[in-house]
Each structure stands twice: as C-alpha cells, then as structure tokens.
Design a protein around this motif. Structure first.
Motif, PDB file in Angstrom:
ATOM      1  N   TYR A 138      75.937-108.512 -25.434  1.00  0.00           N
ATOM      2  CA  TYR A 138      77.107-109.386 -25.257  1.00  0.00           C
ATOM      3  C   TYR A 138      76.831-110.448 -24.191  1.00  0.00           C
ATOM      4  CZ  TYR A 138      81.744-110.813 -23.637  1.00  0.00           C
ATOM      5  OH  TYR A 138      82.831-111.548 -23.241  1.00  0.00           O
ATOM      6  N   VAL A 139      76.211-110.046 -23.092  1.00  0.00           N
ATOM      7  CA  VAL A 139      75.874-111.000 -22.031  1.00  0.00           C
ATOM      8  C   VAL A 139      74.923-112.071 -22.559  1.00  0.00           C
ATOM      9  CG1 VAL A 139      74.684-111.271 -19.812  1.00  0.00           C
ATOM     10  CG2 VAL A 139      76.272-109.377 -20.147  1.00  0.00           C
ATOM     11  N   GLY A 140      73.923-111.655 -23.356  1.00  0.00           N
ATOM     12  CA  GLY A 140      73.007-112.626 -23.950  1.00  0.00           C
ATOM     13  C   GLY A 140      73.738-113.618 -24.833  1.00  0.00           C
ATOM     14  N   PHE A 141      74.663-113.121 -25.650  1.00  0.00           N
ATOM     15  CA  PHE A 141      75.471-114.007 -26.491  1.00  0.00           C
ATOM     16  C   PHE A 141      76.257-115.000 -25.641  1.00  0.00           C
ATOM     17  CE2 PHE A 141      75.330-110.931 -30.178  1.00  0.00           C
ATOM     18  CZ  PHE A 141      74.838-111.852 -31.085  1.00  0.00           C
ATOM     19  N   GLU A 142      76.868-114.514 -24.574  1.00  0.00           N
ATOM     20  CA  GLU A 142      77.702-115.394 -23.755  1.00  0.00           C
ATOM     21  C   GLU A 142      76.867-116.446 -23.032  1.00  0.00           C
ATOM     22  OE1 GLU A 142      81.166-115.427 -23.839  1.00  0.00           O
ATOM     23  OE2 GLU A 142      80.460-114.244 -25.541  1.00  0.00           O
ATOM     24  N   ILE A 143      75.681-116.077 -22.586  1.00  0.00           N
ATOM     25  CA  ILE A 143      74.804-117.048 -21.924  1.00  0.00           C
ATOM     26  C   ILE A 143      74.463-118.179 -22.881  1.00  0.00           C
ATOM     27  CG2 ILE A 143      72.502-117.407 -20.939  1.00  0.00           C
ATOM     28  CD1 ILE A 143      72.660-114.576 -19.799  1.00  0.00           C
ATOM     29  N   LEU A 144      74.029-117.818 -24.099  1.00  0.00           N
ATOM     30  CA  LEU A 144      73.630-118.868 -25.039  1.00  0.00           C
ATOM     31  C   LEU A 144      74.836-119.669 -25.521  1.00  0.00           C
ATOM     32  CD1 LEU A 144      74.089-118.249 -28.405  1.00  0.00           C
ATOM     33  CD2 LEU A 144      72.581-116.359 -27.802  1.00  0.00           C
ATOM     34  N   LEU A 145      76.003-119.025 -25.622  1.00  0.00           N
ATOM     35  CA  LEU A 145      77.180-119.750 -26.079  1.00  0.00           C
ATOM     36  C   LEU A 145      77.671-120.741 -25.033  1.00  0.00           C
ATOM     37  CD1 LEU A 145      79.191-116.944 -27.920  1.00  0.00           C
ATOM     38  CD2 LEU A 145      78.046-118.910 -28.944  1.00  0.00           C
ATOM     39  N   VAL A 146      77.671-120.344 -23.759  1.00  0.00           N
ATOM     40  CA  VAL A 146      78.080-121.279 -22.706  1.00  0.00           C
ATOM     41  C   VAL A 146      77.168-122.501 -22.689  1.00  0.00           C
ATOM     42  CG1 VAL A 146      78.232-121.584 -20.209  1.00  0.00           C
ATOM     43  CG2 VAL A 146      79.226-119.555 -21.269  1.00  0.00           C
ATOM     44  N   GLY A 250      68.235-123.531 -36.406  1.00  0.00           N
ATOM     45  CA  GLY A 250      67.118-122.607 -36.514  1.00  0.00           C
ATOM     46  C   GLY A 250      67.368-121.255 -35.881  1.00  0.00           C
ATOM     47  N   LEU A 251      68.085-121.235 -34.744  1.00  0.00           N
ATOM     48  CA  LEU A 251      68.099-120.020 -33.932  1.00  0.00           C
ATOM     49  C   LEU A 251      69.452-119.327 -33.781  1.00  0.00           C
ATOM     50  CD1 LEU A 251      65.666-121.077 -31.060  1.00  0.00           C
ATOM     51  CD2 LEU A 251      65.195-119.594 -33.008  1.00  0.00           C
ATOM     52  N   LEU A 252      70.540-120.074 -33.597  1.00  0.00           N
ATOM     53  CA  LEU A 252      71.781-119.416 -33.196  1.00  0.00           C
ATOM     54  C   LEU A 252      72.319-118.453 -34.248  1.00  0.00           C
ATOM     55  CD1 LEU A 252      73.807-121.946 -31.047  1.00  0.00           C
ATOM     56  CD2 LEU A 252      71.854-120.510 -30.474  1.00  0.00           C
ATOM     57  N   THR A 253      72.299-118.861 -35.509  1.00  0.00           N
ATOM     58  CA  THR A 253      72.784-117.941 -36.536  1.00  0.00           C
ATOM     59  C   THR A 253      71.861-116.726 -36.671  1.00  0.00           C
ATOM     60  OG1 THR A 253      71.644-119.259 -38.212  1.00  0.00           O
ATOM     61  CG2 THR A 253      73.984-119.692 -37.879  1.00  0.00           C
ATOM     62  N   LYS A 254      70.569-116.904 -36.371  1.00  0.00           N
ATOM     63  CA  LYS A 254      69.629-115.783 -36.502  1.00  0.00           C
ATOM     64  C   LYS A 254      69.854-114.732 -35.429  1.00  0.00           C
ATOM     65  CE  LYS A 254      68.025-118.342 -39.685  1.00  0.00           C
ATOM     66  NZ  LYS A 254      68.608-119.635 -39.261  1.00  0.00           N
ATOM     67  N   VAL A 255      70.406-115.130 -34.293  1.00  0.00           N
ATOM     68  CA  VAL A 255      70.765-114.132 -33.284  1.00  0.00           C
ATOM     69  C   VAL A 255      71.856-113.223 -33.841  1.00  0.00           C
ATOM     70  CG1 VAL A 255      71.617-113.768 -30.943  1.00  0.00           C
ATOM     71  CG2 VAL A 255      70.107-115.690 -31.405  1.00  0.00           C
ATOM     72  N   GLY A 256      72.815-113.804 -34.569  1.00  0.00           N
ATOM     73  CA  GLY A 256      73.835-112.990 -35.222  1.00  0.00           C
ATOM     74  C   GLY A 256      73.248-112.084 -36.281  1.00  0.00           C
ATOM     75  N   VAL A 257      72.307-112.604 -37.077  1.00  0.00           N
ATOM     76  CA  VAL A 257      71.651-111.785 -38.095  1.00  0.00           C
ATOM     77  C   VAL A 257      70.863-110.654 -37.440  1.00  0.00           C
ATOM     78  CG1 VAL A 257      69.914-111.776 -39.926  1.00  0.00           C
ATOM     79  CG2 VAL A 257      71.537-113.672 -39.765  1.00  0.00           C
ATOM     80  N   TYR A 258      70.175-110.969 -36.341  1.00  0.00           N
ATOM     81  CA  TYR A 258      69.430-109.943 -35.610  1.00  0.00           C
ATOM     82  C   TYR A 258      70.358-108.819 -35.158  1.00  0.00           C
ATOM     83  CZ  TYR A 258      67.096-107.746 -31.621  1.00  0.00           C
ATOM     84  OH  TYR A 258      66.572-106.828 -30.737  1.00  0.00           O
ATOM     85  N   ALA A 259      71.536-109.186 -34.627  1.00  0.00           N
ATOM     86  CA  ALA A 259      72.496-108.173 -34.195  1.00  0.00           C
ATOM     87  C   ALA A 259      72.961-107.326 -35.380  1.00  0.00           C
ATOM     88  CB  ALA A 259      73.679-108.845 -33.514  1.00  0.00           C
ATOM     89  N   LEU A 260      73.131-107.942 -36.538  1.00  0.00           N
ATOM     90  CA  LEU A 260      73.503-107.188 -37.735  1.00  0.00           C
ATOM     91  C   LEU A 260      72.399-106.213 -38.150  1.00  0.00           C
ATOM     92  CD1 LEU A 260      75.230-109.960 -39.888  1.00  0.00           C
ATOM     93  CD2 LEU A 260      76.321-107.921 -38.939  1.00  0.00           C
ATOM     94  N   ILE A 261      71.152-106.639 -38.006  1.00  0.00           N
ATOM     95  CA  ILE A 261      70.034-105.744 -38.333  1.00  0.00           C
ATOM     96  C   ILE A 261      70.064-104.519 -37.446  1.00  0.00           C
ATOM     97  CG2 ILE A 261      67.516-105.506 -38.254  1.00  0.00           C
ATOM     98  CD1 ILE A 261      67.301-108.397 -39.163  1.00  0.00           C
TER      99      ILE A 261
END
Length: 517
Positions: A138-146, A250-261
C-alpha cells in the motif's frame, strides 16, 4: 545478496532528495537521475541472476525486527524481473524527456520538478514490486500515486488539470478500498505479512475469504484498469506530456496486475474466482479494443489498446496453470516495453506533425521515414504478428487455455484472436492515414473515421517542433528492446516458466524468516 535488496528503493529516494536540493542545477539533476536508474538496473540484473540460480527468494527484514512484525522486502524471480524491466523503461523515458526539456524549455517540461518526482515515482514502483507485506505494498502504491499526481499535471494546462482531477479521485477511491481490505484482513488473520496471510487465510470460512478476495480484486482492478473500472484511463493519460504518458502506460497498470498476481497465486490460492476473472478478462479485451477502433486520435487509440491488452494478462491469470502464469509474465514484460515504445513514437509524431489526430496528420512517410519505422515495428508487435514477442505471448496463452479445454476457455481464445485482429486494424489504419495518405480531402476522411463523442483537448493542433536526436535515440533504443524480446524469447520464456512454477508453490513464512534472518 540480500543486502542489495533495500538499495532498490533507497537509491531512488536518495536521488530524489539530491535532485530536489540542486533544483537550480539541471545538469546535475539529469546525471543523478540517470545514474540512479542505471544503478538500480545493474542491481536488479544481479539479483535476477542470483535468485534464479539459487532457486529461493532473497528477503530482508528492515530494521532487524522479527519477520511477522518488521517490514519485509522480498525479491523472487518475478520481482527481480519486473524491477529490471521497469528500470530500463524508466531510463529510456528519462532520456526522451531530457531531449524534450532541452527543446521546449522549462515551461513545458519543468526539469527541476520532473526529476525528483520521477525518482519518487520509480521508488514507489520498485517498492510495490518487492513488498513482502500488504501494508508496504500500500505504501508503494501511495508513493507512486502521489508522484503521478504531480507528473500528470505538468504544464498546468486546463485539460491536464481537469483529467488529472479525475485520475486523482479514482486513485483515492482505489486506495481507500485497498486500505479497508488491509484492515479487514488484519482483523481476520492478525497479520499483513503476505506469507503469513497465505497460511492463515485458508483457515477462514470460504464466505469470509470471498469478501476479502473481492475487495482486493476491486482495489487492484481499478489500478490495473480492468473492465468495468477502466473508464478513467483513456481520458486521463492522453493529455499528459509524452514521456509521462509513456511511463504511465508502460508501468502503472502493470503494478496493479502484479498485485493481482500475488493475490491470486499466493494470498487466495484456495479461494478460486477464476470464472469471474475469465469473464472480466473477455470483457476487458473486447470492450477495450472496440473503444480503440472508434477513436481517431493516436493517444486515445493506444490508451484503449492498453486497457484491452490488460485483459490478456487477466486471462492468463485466470487459467491458473503453471504454463499460463509463465505466459502471463512473459506478456507483461512484452507489453511494458511495447506499449511504452508506442507512446514515445506517438510523442515524436506529435512534434513532427503538430497533432496526433489521424484526421489531420498525413504524408509522414516522406517527411519522416525513420519515424514510420519507429511506429510500425512496435505496432505490428502489439497486434500480434509473427514472429514478434506479442505473437509468442498470445500463442502461449491460447495454448494454455486449449490445454484446459473448457467451453469458456474456447470462447476466451476466440475473444483473444478477435482482440488481436482489431488491435492490428486500429494501429495499421492509423499508420496508413498518418504516413501513407497524401492530399486526401479532410471531409472524406472525417466521414469514414471519427470520434466516439467529441475530440479530446489533447488533439488541439499545435505548431510543429523540432525533434532532438536524443528523443529519436531513446525511442529507437526501446524499439531495439522490443526486438530483443523476440530474439531472446527462448531464455526469457524459460525464465518466465520457472516464475510460473514458483508462484504456484509459494514460499512459506519459515523460509522467508530464514532468508531475512
């Protein structure tokens, strides 16, 4: 080797601090940013080779706290591969942005803001990939989202502020759902460590597992832009500056896919929602590509194809076999590189022609033949023509589905083939009109190709601008990487097969404790 793991996140954060302090020294900022990403690339490559040879992940407990209590950073083959590919892509896009900033000045690409924010974005992406517990994810998501909130509104134009606001609201909703899921999981099993959650969640009633499972699916599905929560993406990405759009796509949606994996293979392996995922995958593929066909602006075409091709990844994840997971990982790597390359190529088209609308752009084959190649190669790759990596990944997914052989798998195979053909049609139609067409009557073209609704603000005609050599070199380098995915498909696919096998045999808490200790 475990001592190298924290550097993946520490170096970008340290680099961001340095570039922020030296905001009035753009050359030093560029050197620090490029050097940081290059260093992370080398570290990721070393970790990938080492973890693949060892066959067990590297883990470290930050601060020396016991594993269930401390923050665990965890690098297996999948995490190391994605950090490596991400750092390469981030470095290429940085070179592209350097050329754009040098040509346009700080008004369009404010370097003093861009570099530290870009490194913070990189730190968030890397942290998400190596997070060993849900809260650190969650912290990683928030860092990249900010960081992404800043990058998507660079230039402060009306269209960027408007679409940026939508992006921020959707991201906040996703984050709230994710945080609520974490709280519920902690309340149910008493931990957020992924390995420990995987061990304890299987003891919960199936109904409780399903509620927690679906909540994470929705939260990560928004981030991955799967249907029906993908509505935000096609309007958010096209208005951002070209390098920002490229790295987001290239990257942001793949972070979501990675979390789904991680969710499907590790946390809720015993609570299957594969049928639901197959339906979602089919809808994401078909509806996304139909949106692409209905567009006449290149960035929006690519944004819709981005959504549709996330469907392939969900398809592979839902098949849930070793072969399918391996094919999914290969397709993720392929899509990160190819989609980024296409957005960079479209950025060059925008500079050369002053527009990205295929209604307005024409005659680029004679005016910019190299640009025609830089767009054409990744376009046919994304469309799945043999022998490119897109074809290899899709065939592998179809073979994995055919091995299962259920009726819904056959439907998904036909849906995947249709999506591939329509992707190729949309991208080649754009290439034909933008590069081959000369002197056609605009009214005639508008009668055959139009927007679904009004044209976006990103399509406003601009003055043509020169293309610095470094921008062309960066795009050409990414095209070379797309070709490398085909040339070296054998060893890369073998690695992805090992990743697939490892993900379906998750590491226990005891093993992580031994590595971290």
């Amino acid at each position: 080797m475990s001592a190298l793991v924290p550097l993946i996140v520490m170096l970008p954060l340290l680099g961001a601090a340095i570039t922020l302090v030296y905001g009035r020294n753009p050359r030093l900022q560029i050197v620090v940013t490029a050097g940081t990403l290059a260093a992370v690339s080398i570290i990721a490559a070393v970790l990938l080779v080492s973890v693949d040879a060892a066959g067990v992940p590297f883990a470290i407990s930050v601060g020396g706290w016991p594993v269930p209590f401390g923050i665990v950073l965890y690098v297996d083959r999948l995490a190391a591969l994605l950090v490596l590919i991400s750092s390469i892509v981030l470095l290429a896009v940085l070179l592209f942005s350097i050329g754009q900033g040098a040509a346009d000045g700080i008004e369009e690409t404010p370097i003093s803001i861009f570099n530290p924010t870009y490194l913070i974005l990189a730190a968030g992406i890397f942290d998400a990939f190596i997070a060993g517990d849900l809260f650190n994810l969650y912290v990683g998501f928030e860092i990249l989202l900010v960081a992404s909130y800043v990058l998507i509104t660079l230039g402060s134009t009306e269209s960027r502020i408007r679409t940026g606001a939508v992006y921020i609201v959707v991201s906040l909703v996703s984050s709230v759902l994710f945080l609520a899921a974490i709280a519920m999981i902690y309340g149910a099993v008493g931990t957020v460590n992924m390995a420990q959650v995987a061990e304890r969640v299987a003891q919960l009633p199936q109904e409780t597992q399903l509620v927690l499972h679906l909540l994470l699916l929705i939260a990560f599905g928004i981030k991955a832009a799967i249907f029906p929560v993908s509505f935000w993406l096609p309007d958010s990405y096209p208005t951002a500056p070209a390098p920002v759009t490229a790295v987001f796509a290239g990257l942001l949606t793949k972070v979501g896919v990675y979390a789904l994996i991680r969710t499907e293979t590790q946390l809720f392996a015993e609570n299957s929602i594969d049928t639901l995922l197959l339906i979602v995958a089919l809808a994401t593929m078909v509806i996304g590509v139909l949106g692409a066909v209905a567009q006449a602006e290149l960035k929006r075409i690519l944004s819709f194809t981005l959504v549709s091709h996330v469907g392939y990844m969900i398809f592979g994840l839902a098949i849930a076999t070793e072969e399918a997971i391996g094919a999914t990982v290969y397709y993720i790597v392929h899509h990160i590189v190819v989609q980024t390359t296409l957005f960079l190529a479209v950025g060059l088209i925008e500079r050369k022609a002053g527009s990205t609308s295929i209604l307005r752009v024409s005659g680029l084959m004679k005016a910019a033949p190299l640009l025609a190649v830089l767009y054409f190669v990744p376009a046919i790759n994304l469309g799945g023509l043999p022998p490119f990596s897109g074809f290899i990944g899709k065939i592998a997914l179809f073979e994995a589905a055919a091995d299962v052989g259920t009726p819904i798998m056959i439907v998904l195979i036909f849906g995947g083939i249709l999506t591939s053909l329509l992707t190729l049609y949309a991208l080649m139609r754009a290439w034909n009109l933008a590069f081959w067409r000369e002197g056609d009557d605009l009214a005639e073209i508008e009668g055959r190709v139009g927007y679904l609704g009004s044209a976006p603000a990103a399509d406003e005609q601009q003055e043509t601008r020169r293309i610095p050599a470094i921008m062309t070199v960066a795009t050409g380098g990414m095209v070379a990487v797309t070709l490398a995915l085909t040339v070296f498909a054998g060893p890369l696919y073998a690695l992805c097969d090992r990743i697939g096998a490892g993900l379906l045999q998750p590491v226990t808490l005891q093993q992580i404790d031994e590595e971290a200790g």
